[in-house]
Design an enzyme around this catalytic site. Structure first.
Site, PDB file in Angstrom:
ATOM      1  N   CYS A  93      -2.795  -2.533   4.448  1.00 55.60           N
ATOM      2  CA  CYS A  93      -3.999  -2.248   5.563  1.00 55.60           C
ATOM      3  C   CYS A  93      -3.288  -1.312   6.414  1.00 55.60           C
ATOM      4  CB  CYS A  93      -4.492  -3.696   6.090  1.00 55.60           C
ATOM      5  SG  CYS A  93      -6.186  -3.271   6.826  1.00 55.60           S
ATOM      6  N   HIS A 193      -5.506  -7.692   1.225  1.00 56.75           N
ATOM      7  CA  HIS A 193      -4.934  -9.195   1.852  1.00 56.75           C
ATOM      8  C   HIS A 193      -5.023 -10.093   0.894  1.00 56.75           C
ATOM      9  CE1 HIS A 193      -4.738  -6.904   5.793  1.00 56.75           C
ATOM     10  NE2 HIS A 193      -6.197  -6.745   5.687  1.00 56.75           N
TER      11      HIS A 193
END
Length: 244
Positions: A93, A193
Protein backbone atom coordinates in the site's frame (compact mmCIF):
# COMPACT_ATOMS: atom_id res chain seq x y z
CA UNK A 1 21.20 -21.26 6.86
CA UNK A 2 20.06 -17.92 8.28
CA UNK A 3 17.32 -15.59 7.01
CA UNK A 4 17.66 -11.94 7.99
CA UNK A 5 14.59 -9.68 7.81
CA UNK A 6 14.30 -5.92 8.29
CA UNK A 7 10.87 -4.50 9.11
CA UNK A 8 10.96 -0.91 7.86
CA UNK A 9 9.09 1.75 9.85
CA UNK A 10 6.95 -0.63 11.97
CA UNK A 11 6.00 2.29 14.22
CA UNK A 12 4.72 4.38 11.30
CA UNK A 13 3.52 1.95 8.62
CA UNK A 14 1.30 -0.69 10.22
CA UNK A 15 -2.18 0.49 9.29
CA UNK A 16 -3.75 -2.94 8.73
CA UNK A 17 -1.46 -5.14 10.83
CA UNK A 18 1.00 -5.46 7.97
CA UNK A 19 3.59 -6.59 10.55
CA UNK A 20 1.82 -9.93 10.22
CA UNK A 21 3.76 -10.40 6.99
CA UNK A 22 7.00 -10.34 8.97
CA UNK A 23 5.66 -12.89 11.45
CA UNK A 24 4.62 -15.27 8.66
CA UNK A 25 8.02 -15.04 6.95
CA UNK A 26 9.74 -15.69 10.26
CA UNK A 27 7.59 -18.66 11.27
CA UNK A 28 7.55 -20.38 7.89
CA UNK A 29 11.35 -20.16 7.76
CA UNK A 30 11.76 -21.39 11.35
CA UNK A 31 9.43 -24.33 10.71
CA UNK A 32 12.02 -25.47 8.14
CA UNK A 33 14.84 -25.23 10.68
CA UNK A 34 16.24 -21.93 9.39
CA UNK A 35 17.67 -19.39 11.83
CA UNK A 36 15.81 -16.07 11.53
CA UNK A 37 16.68 -12.60 12.74
CA UNK A 38 14.21 -9.69 12.58
CA UNK A 39 15.33 -6.08 13.03
CA UNK A 40 13.03 -3.07 13.22
CA UNK A 41 14.38 -0.13 11.23
CA UNK A 42 12.80 3.31 11.52
CA UNK A 43 13.73 7.00 11.49
CA UNK A 44 17.18 7.44 13.04
CA UNK A 45 18.37 3.89 12.34
CA UNK A 46 20.97 3.55 9.58
CA UNK A 47 21.91 -0.11 9.03
CA UNK A 48 23.30 -1.41 5.75
CA UNK A 49 20.07 -2.63 4.15
CA UNK A 50 21.94 -4.83 1.67
CA UNK A 51 22.94 -7.05 4.62
CA UNK A 52 19.31 -8.20 4.90
CA UNK A 53 17.69 -10.91 2.81
CA UNK A 54 14.17 -9.40 2.97
CA UNK A 55 12.86 -5.89 3.62
CA UNK A 56 9.18 -5.50 4.53
CA UNK A 57 7.32 -2.19 4.48
CA UNK A 58 3.60 -1.68 5.18
CA UNK A 59 1.06 1.09 4.74
CA UNK A 60 0.12 4.08 6.89
CA UNK A 61 -1.92 7.25 7.18
CA UNK A 62 -1.00 10.37 5.21
CA UNK A 63 0.89 12.02 8.08
CA UNK A 64 3.00 8.93 8.76
CA UNK A 65 3.63 8.38 5.06
CA UNK A 66 4.90 11.95 4.80
CA UNK A 67 7.45 11.29 7.53
CA UNK A 68 8.54 8.07 5.85
CA UNK A 69 8.74 9.69 2.40
CA UNK A 70 11.18 12.29 3.73
CA UNK A 71 13.29 9.70 5.54
CA UNK A 72 13.37 7.34 2.55
CA UNK A 73 15.01 10.03 0.43
CA UNK A 74 17.98 9.87 2.80
CA UNK A 75 18.14 6.09 2.30
CA UNK A 76 18.03 6.13 -1.50
CA UNK A 77 21.58 4.89 -2.06
CA UNK A 78 21.23 2.38 0.78
CA UNK A 79 18.11 0.89 -0.82
CA UNK A 80 19.60 0.96 -4.31
CA UNK A 81 22.57 -1.02 -3.00
CA UNK A 82 20.22 -3.56 -1.41
CA UNK A 83 18.30 -4.01 -4.65
CA UNK A 84 21.55 -4.40 -6.61
CA UNK A 85 22.59 -7.20 -4.25
CA UNK A 86 19.29 -9.05 -4.67
CA UNK A 87 17.58 -8.21 -1.39
CA UNK A 88 13.87 -9.02 -1.70
CA UNK A 89 11.51 -6.14 -0.90
CA UNK A 90 7.83 -6.55 -0.07
CA UNK A 91 6.09 -3.15 -0.01
CA UNK A 92 2.39 -2.87 0.79
CA UNK A 93 0.00 0.00 0.00
CA UNK A 94 1.67 3.25 1.12
CA UNK A 95 5.06 1.56 1.12
CA UNK A 96 4.38 0.43 -2.45
CA UNK A 97 3.50 3.96 -3.56
CA UNK A 98 6.59 5.49 -1.94
CA UNK A 99 8.93 3.27 -3.97
CA UNK A 100 7.54 4.70 -7.22
CA UNK A 101 8.43 7.83 -9.17
CA UNK A 102 5.86 10.08 -7.54
CA UNK A 103 2.46 10.37 -5.89
CA UNK A 104 0.20 13.14 -7.13
CA UNK A 105 -2.56 14.06 -4.69
CA UNK A 106 -6.13 14.72 -5.80
CA UNK A 107 -5.34 18.39 -5.22
CA UNK A 108 -2.46 18.34 -7.68
CA UNK A 109 0.48 18.28 -5.25
CA UNK A 110 3.26 16.00 -6.50
CA UNK A 111 5.23 14.14 -3.85
CA UNK A 112 8.47 12.62 -5.16
CA UNK A 113 9.10 8.93 -4.56
CA UNK A 114 12.32 6.94 -4.57
CA UNK A 115 12.03 5.86 -8.19
CA UNK A 116 12.98 2.27 -7.39
CA UNK A 117 9.80 1.16 -9.15
CA UNK A 118 8.75 2.42 -12.57
CA UNK A 119 5.29 3.43 -11.39
CA UNK A 120 3.41 6.58 -10.49
CA UNK A 121 0.29 7.09 -8.41
CA UNK A 122 -2.50 9.65 -8.72
CA UNK A 123 -4.96 10.33 -5.92
CA UNK A 124 -8.63 9.72 -6.69
CA UNK A 125 -11.72 11.11 -4.98
CA UNK A 126 -13.25 7.70 -4.34
CA UNK A 127 -11.59 4.94 -2.31
CA UNK A 128 -11.14 1.43 -3.63
CA UNK A 129 -12.13 -0.82 -0.76
CA UNK A 130 -12.91 -4.49 -0.37
CA UNK A 131 -11.70 -8.06 -0.70
CA UNK A 132 -9.49 -8.92 -3.65
CA UNK A 133 -8.97 -12.21 -5.41
CA UNK A 134 -6.18 -12.34 -7.98
CA UNK A 135 -4.10 -14.84 -9.91
CA UNK A 136 -0.32 -14.87 -9.72
CA UNK A 137 2.19 -17.11 -11.42
CA UNK A 138 4.62 -18.57 -8.88
CA UNK A 139 7.37 -20.81 -10.28
CA UNK A 140 5.31 -21.38 -13.40
CA UNK A 141 2.15 -22.34 -11.50
CA UNK A 142 -0.96 -20.14 -11.55
CA UNK A 143 -1.84 -19.50 -7.90
CA UNK A 144 -4.83 -17.75 -6.33
CA UNK A 145 -3.97 -14.82 -4.08
CA UNK A 146 -6.47 -13.31 -1.62
CA UNK A 147 -6.22 -10.02 0.24
CA UNK A 148 -7.95 -6.80 1.24
CA UNK A 149 -7.50 -3.35 -0.30
CA UNK A 150 -8.30 0.14 0.96
CA UNK A 151 -6.70 2.91 -1.06
CA UNK A 152 -7.59 6.06 -2.96
CA UNK A 153 -4.42 6.22 -5.03
CA UNK A 154 -4.51 4.85 -8.56
CA UNK A 155 -1.18 3.35 -9.54
CA UNK A 156 -0.04 3.10 -13.15
CA UNK A 157 2.81 0.89 -14.34
CA UNK A 158 5.68 2.00 -16.55
CA UNK A 159 7.57 0.03 -19.17
CA UNK A 160 10.17 -1.36 -16.76
CA UNK A 161 7.76 -3.32 -14.54
CA UNK A 162 5.35 -6.22 -14.78
CA UNK A 163 2.09 -6.56 -12.85
CA UNK A 164 2.35 -8.92 -9.93
CA UNK A 165 -1.12 -10.41 -10.40
CA UNK A 166 -4.24 -10.39 -12.56
CA UNK A 167 -7.41 -9.32 -10.73
CA UNK A 168 -10.35 -11.72 -10.61
CA UNK A 169 -12.35 -9.73 -8.06
CA UNK A 170 -11.62 -6.23 -6.75
CA UNK A 171 -9.97 -3.07 -8.04
CA UNK A 172 -6.22 -3.67 -7.91
CA UNK A 173 -3.78 -0.95 -8.95
CA UNK A 174 -6.27 1.44 -10.48
CA UNK A 175 -9.56 -0.33 -11.07
CA UNK A 176 -8.97 0.25 -14.78
CA UNK A 177 -6.62 -2.44 -16.10
CA UNK A 178 -7.36 -5.62 -14.07
CA UNK A 179 -3.80 -5.66 -12.67
CA UNK A 180 -2.73 -5.77 -9.04
CA UNK A 181 0.69 -4.92 -7.72
CA UNK A 182 4.01 -4.88 -9.48
CA UNK A 183 7.10 -7.04 -9.84
CA UNK A 184 10.41 -5.49 -10.76
CA UNK A 185 13.45 -7.68 -10.16
CA UNK A 186 13.47 -8.54 -6.46
CA UNK A 187 10.88 -5.87 -5.56
CA UNK A 188 7.24 -6.79 -5.00
CA UNK A 189 4.70 -3.99 -4.54
CA UNK A 190 1.03 -4.56 -3.76
CA UNK A 191 -2.08 -2.94 -2.31
CA UNK A 192 -3.12 -6.15 -0.58
CA UNK A 193 -3.37 -6.27 3.19
CA UNK A 194 -4.72 -9.24 5.07
CA UNK A 195 -1.98 -9.57 6.21
CA UNK A 196 -1.19 -10.73 2.69
CA UNK A 197 1.21 -13.56 3.52
CA UNK A 198 -1.01 -15.05 6.23
CA UNK A 199 -3.65 -15.76 3.59
CA UNK A 200 -1.14 -16.79 0.91
CA UNK A 201 1.61 -19.08 2.27
CA UNK A 202 2.80 -20.01 -1.22
CA UNK A 203 3.74 -16.39 -1.81
CA UNK A 204 5.55 -16.23 1.54
CA UNK A 205 7.58 -19.31 0.61
CA UNK A 206 8.34 -17.81 -2.80
CA UNK A 207 9.80 -14.67 -1.20
CA UNK A 208 11.90 -16.69 1.25
CA UNK A 209 13.26 -18.86 -1.56
CA UNK A 210 14.15 -15.87 -3.76
CA UNK A 211 15.84 -14.13 -0.84
CA UNK A 212 18.06 -17.07 0.05
CA UNK A 213 18.93 -17.88 -3.55
CA UNK A 214 20.96 -14.69 -3.68
CA UNK A 215 23.49 -16.66 -1.59
CA UNK A 216 22.81 -20.17 -2.89
CA UNK A 217 21.24 -20.54 -6.32
CA UNK A 218 20.33 -24.16 -5.58
CA UNK A 219 18.40 -23.36 -2.38
CA UNK A 220 14.95 -24.91 -2.02
CA UNK A 221 12.52 -24.93 0.91
CA UNK A 222 11.49 -28.21 2.48
CA UNK A 223 7.79 -29.00 2.07
CA UNK A 224 5.55 -28.59 5.10
CA UNK A 225 1.94 -29.59 5.70
CA UNK A 226 -0.22 -26.73 4.42
CA UNK A 227 -3.49 -28.64 4.15
CA UNK A 228 -5.27 -26.40 6.66
CA UNK A 229 -4.10 -23.25 4.89
CA UNK A 230 -5.14 -24.68 1.52
CA UNK A 231 -8.63 -25.55 2.74
CA UNK A 232 -9.03 -22.10 4.28
CA UNK A 233 -8.03 -20.39 1.05
CA UNK A 234 -10.40 -22.59 -0.98
CA UNK A 235 -13.28 -21.62 1.30
CA UNK A 236 -12.42 -17.94 0.93
CA UNK A 237 -12.22 -18.29 -2.85
CA UNK A 238 -15.63 -19.95 -3.02
CA UNK A 239 -17.18 -17.33 -0.77
CA UNK A 240 -15.68 -14.37 -2.63
CA UNK A 241 -15.80 -15.58 -6.24
CA UNK A 242 -17.95 -18.62 -6.86
CA UNK A 243 -20.90 -17.46 -4.75
CA UNK A 244 -21.18 -13.96 -6.19
Amino acid sequence: MQLSIAHLYPDLLDLYSDRGNVIILQKRAEWRGLRVTVDEVTVGHEPDLSSYDILVMGGGMDREQGIVAEDLQKRRQNLEKAVAKGTVILAVCGGYQLLGNYFETSGGQRIPGLGLLDIHTVGAKERMVGNVVAEMEIDGVKTNVIGYENHSGKTYLGAQVQPMMKVIKGYGNSGEDAFEGVRQGSIFGTYLHGPLLAKNPALADHLITLALRRRDLSFTLDRIDDQLEARTQQKLYKRLVESR
